[in-house]
Enzyme design. Structure first.
Site, PDB file in Angstrom:
ATOM      1  N   LYS A 118       0.835  -1.203   0.000  1.00 48.94           N
ATOM      2  CA  LYS A 118       0.000   0.000   0.000  1.00 48.94           C
ATOM      3  C   LYS A 118       0.872   1.256   0.000  1.00 48.94           C
ATOM      4  O   LYS A 118       0.523   2.273  -0.604  1.00 48.94           O
ATOM      5  CB  LYS A 118      -0.931  -0.014   1.209  1.00 48.94           C
ATOM      6  CG  LYS A 118      -2.095  -0.985   1.095  1.00 48.94           C
ATOM      7  CD  LYS A 118      -3.040  -0.844   2.279  1.00 48.94           C
ATOM      8  CE  LYS A 118      -4.315  -1.654   2.087  1.00 48.94           C
ATOM      9  NZ  LYS A 118      -4.080  -3.085   2.014  1.00 48.94           N
ATOM     10  N   GLY A 166      -8.228  -7.481   3.463  1.00 51.60           N
ATOM     11  CA  GLY A 166      -9.302  -8.153   4.189  1.00 51.60           C
ATOM     12  C   GLY A 166      -9.616  -7.546   5.537  1.00 51.60           C
ATOM     13  O   GLY A 166     -10.239  -8.185   6.373  1.00 51.60           O
ATOM     14  N   HIS A 210     -17.587   2.283  -1.629  1.00 55.81           N
ATOM     15  CA  HIS A 210     -16.411   1.540  -2.080  1.00 55.81           C
ATOM     16  C   HIS A 210     -16.727   1.041  -3.495  1.00 55.81           C
ATOM     17  O   HIS A 210     -17.564   0.162  -3.677  1.00 55.81           O
ATOM     18  CB  HIS A 210     -16.151   0.364  -1.133  1.00 55.81           C
ATOM     19  CG  HIS A 210     -14.921  -0.424  -1.462  1.00 55.81           C
ATOM     20  ND1 HIS A 210     -13.969  -0.725  -0.520  1.00 55.81           N
ATOM     21  CD2 HIS A 210     -14.488  -0.984  -2.610  1.00 55.81           C
ATOM     22  CE1 HIS A 210     -12.995  -1.433  -1.084  1.00 55.81           C
ATOM     23  NE2 HIS A 210     -13.301  -1.605  -2.360  1.00 55.81           N
ATOM     24  N   ARG A 294      -5.051  -9.664  -9.127  1.00 57.62           N
ATOM     25  CA  ARG A 294      -5.572 -11.035  -9.211  1.00 57.62           C
ATOM     26  C   ARG A 294      -7.037 -10.960  -9.595  1.00 57.62           C
ATOM     27  O   ARG A 294      -7.614  -9.882  -9.726  1.00 57.62           O
ATOM     28  CB  ARG A 294      -5.450 -11.727  -7.852  1.00 57.62           C
ATOM     29  CG  ARG A 294      -6.090 -10.917  -6.725  1.00 57.62           C
ATOM     30  CD  ARG A 294      -6.211 -11.672  -5.426  1.00 57.62           C
ATOM     31  NE  ARG A 294      -6.561 -10.827  -4.302  1.00 57.62           N
ATOM     32  CZ  ARG A 294      -7.772 -10.379  -4.024  1.00 57.62           C
ATOM     33  NH1 ARG A 294      -8.779 -10.664  -4.827  1.00 57.62           N
ATOM     34  NH2 ARG A 294      -8.006  -9.623  -2.961  1.00 57.62           N
TER      35      ARG A 294
END
Length: 653
Positions: A118, A166, A210, A294
């Site tokens: 990040k 997550g 989001h 991914r």
């Protein structure tokens, strides 16, 4: 670039099954890998070949790079698809595939490494001109620097694990007085979960949406986006409902977000499937959050509105083929919505659940797709993520998709393990969700004390069904001894039916023709069994015909209640025993798992609510606290111990 013919899927569960379906349909051979815990899993049964790669813990199996590369070598697999999670965003794994001469179905190791941080990815995105949130992404990680930068950013702010995902290693901080404690917690979670305690700080956007954009690139320099997904319905930063398109999207905003995502992809010469995630505020301003290198868990909603198979695209791109569409050829049709089905108990703060699946019958209806990796009889272990599968619906409109998905959630039969089905149904049926006007704060605001988060209490009808099914089972085992009950309505049979710490008295009169008159407190019901085969019961209750899935064994009844299930016990013959109250000094493991921390020793004085032990299960840490004030008299575990559900860990007196 030469093609490949045999694909090893370095994953498990629903995503391994989903990849195999496309790969096999396109003519590729597939290889599954499995741990001790997954020897009889669905993805193993589906594959052409399967290789055991180690014990159940992920470090010794699904994260064991040498074992996976060796499995590919032994089976002649010339390509590896990593799925999502596990090694899918591990640059070392992608590099190991290259060194072994195996095609890695994903982006380059360099892109994975950069976007997996990040901190570094945000620096790269700022340089590429992608809108970013104000924050700190520097290399200096000491408390003094982070405290100074937090003051510059202002509160509230987010602490995030640089290597995380997550929701782990992520903390919202409202005041400076909480900062250092939250930094310590985030560092610990990040180090334990991702092997790096590096953090970033960001200004907190309160109640944003989001929204993420699906990217696809090929080896010829082509890069396009396939619309967006709204993933705002989240619990503790974990997505629960995803949909496409975003309910508040405009043509102009979609183009702006899509172009920003393309900038992000071009900055790293992106190849394959990737997702750029943004936060969207109420003013229509959006900011880069992260890029996932991914396939996403929620990719099916994009597939349903575009009519494309993203796994098929991944395979084609990995073989060197150009993208089959140009940007102007991408069409979005209708609306799609997905929910994630988890093995967890919402009434116990969503504690992950383990156990054996005694029934699994997913709903089958037009416009509904269910991706799962479940087989009846399999055990849900404590070693992996509690995601069981995904239910996805497509409709011409958002409301049609929502309605179809709600019915699929209500009708999918899952017995044997507790799940979040009741919560999902209530989320989908909430007026504010139906309106499309919501943010990431939707669940905390509307479901903090919702009835679906409390233990389910059986209705009178459900208790009546249970009593009748228990009677039926007894009559089949002991027909002679119960013959008198069936024909003598004046002599009632008394049942005591239990659910966890509660119990209910039920009075049953058996009449000719499998008719039962049942009394529960002051209510009387008449129930007739039409058909009952050990799996489904067709019943008429007070004139209304219904059908219920069930499994009954060893005095326990699992009854499907649409949605969700009840596990009722026949306690009629049980001796009355004192119940352990919630304030008991006996601390038991809430599920199977591993002890990762013990914070007390025998003889310690403890207070109610004090943290005593930390249990790790299903990739999460679970703090276990004292229920009373007292003295620790007996400690029966230590760090590293594997414990079973309900095993006694310690006793406070």
């Amino acid at each position: 670039m030469p093609g490949f013919s045999k694909i090893l899927i370095a994953n498990r569960g629903e995503i391994a099954c989903r990849i195999q379906r496309t790969a096999q349909a396109l003519g590729y051979r597939t290889v599954a890998v499995f741990s001790d815990a997954d020897a009889d899993a669905l993805h193993v049964h589906m594959a052409d070949e399967a290789v055991h790669i180690g014990p159940a813990p992920v470090q010794q199996s699904y994260l064991n790079i040498p074992a996976i590369i060796d499995a590919a070598r032994r089976t002649g697999a010339d390509a590896i698809h990593p799925g999502y999670g596990f090694l899918s965003e591990n640059p070392g794994f992608a590099l190991a595939c290259q060194h072994a001469g195996i095609t890695f179905i994903g982006p380059s190791p360099e892109a994975i490494e950069l976007m997996g941080s990040k901190r570094l990815s945000k620096i790269a995105m700022i340089a590429a001109g992608v809108p970013c949130i104000l924050g700190y992404q520097g290399a200096e990680q000491d408390d003094v620097t982070l405290t100074r930068e937090a003051e510059r950013i202002g509160y509230p702010l987010m602490i995030k694990a640089s290597a995380g995902g997550g929701g782990r290693g992520m903390r919202l901080v409202h005041t400076a007085s909480d900062l250092l404690a939250q930094i310590r917690t985030a560092r610990s979670e990040a180090l334990h979960g991702f092997g790096s305690d590096e953090l970033i700080l960001e200004q907190a956007l309160i109640d944003p949406r989001h929204v993420e954009v699906q990217l696809f690139g090929d080896q010829h320099g082509n890069l396009i986006y396939l619309g967006e997904r709204d993933c705002s319905i989240q619990r503790r930063h974990q997505k629960v409902i995803e949909e496409a398109p975003c309910p508040v999207m405009t043509v102009e905003l979609r183009q702006a977000m899509g172009e920003a995502a393309l900038k992000a992809g071009r900055a790293v010469n992106y190849v394959g499937a990737g997702t750029v995630e943004f936060l969207l505020d109420a003013r229509g301003q959006f900011y880069f959050l992260e890029m996932n290198t991914r396939l996403q868990v929620e990719h099916p909603v994009t597939e349903l509105i575009t009519g494309l198979d993203l796994v098929a695209w991944q395979l084609a791109v990995a073989e060197g083929q150009p993208l089959p569409l140009r940007q102007e050829q991408v069409q979005l049709n209708g609306h799609a919505m997905e929910v994630r089905l988890y093995a967890e108990d919402p009434a116990r703060d969503f504690l992950p659940q383990t156990g054996r699946i005694t029934a699994w019958e997913p709903a089958t209806q037009s416009g509904v797709r269910i991706d799962h990796g479940l087989i009846e009889g399999q055990s849900i272990s404590p070693f992996y993520d509690p995601l069981l599968g995904k239910l996805i619906a497509h409709g011409a409109t958002r409301e049609e998709a929502r309605r179809k998905l709600l019915r699929a959630v209500q009708d999918s039969v899952l017995l044997g393990v507790q799940s979040n089905q009741r919560v999902l149904a209530n989320l989908l049926d909430h007026p504010q969700f139906i309106s499309g006007e919501f943010s990431t704060g939707f669940i905390p605001r509307n479901f903090a004390d919702h009835s679906c988060l409390r233990p389910q209490v059986p209705s009178d009808a459900e208790l009546a069904i249970a009593a009748a099914l228990f009677y039926q089972a007894s009559a089949q085992v002991h027909p002679a001894s119960l013959a008198g009950w069936r024909n003598n309505a004046s002599v009632p049979l008394h049942y005591r039916l239990g659910l966890e710490d509660q119990a209910w008295s039920v009075e049953l009169n058996a009449m000719p023709g499998e008719v039962y008159r049942i009394q529960i407190a002051s209510r009387s019901l008449e129930l007739k069994i039409i058909e009952c085969d050990g799996h489904w019961a067709t019943l008429v209750i007070d004139g209304v015909r219904t059908r219920h899935a069930y499994r009954l064994e060893a005095g326990q009844l699992c009854l499907f209640t649409r949605p969700g299930s009840l596990r009722l016990t026949d306690r009629t013959q049980a001796l009355v025993s004192s119940q352990v109250s919630i304030s008991s000094g006996t601390l038991k493991a809430p599920m199977d798992g591993a002890i990762v921390d013990v914070l007390v020793s025998e003889g310690s004085v403890v207070s109610k609510g004090q943290l005593l032990v930390v249990l790790e299960a299903m990739k999460m840490e679970h703090p276990l606290k004292s229920g009373i004030d007292g003295v620790l008299k007996r400690l029966q575990v230590r760090v590293g111990d594997q414990v079973k559900n309900r095993q006694i860990l310690l006793e406070v007196e």
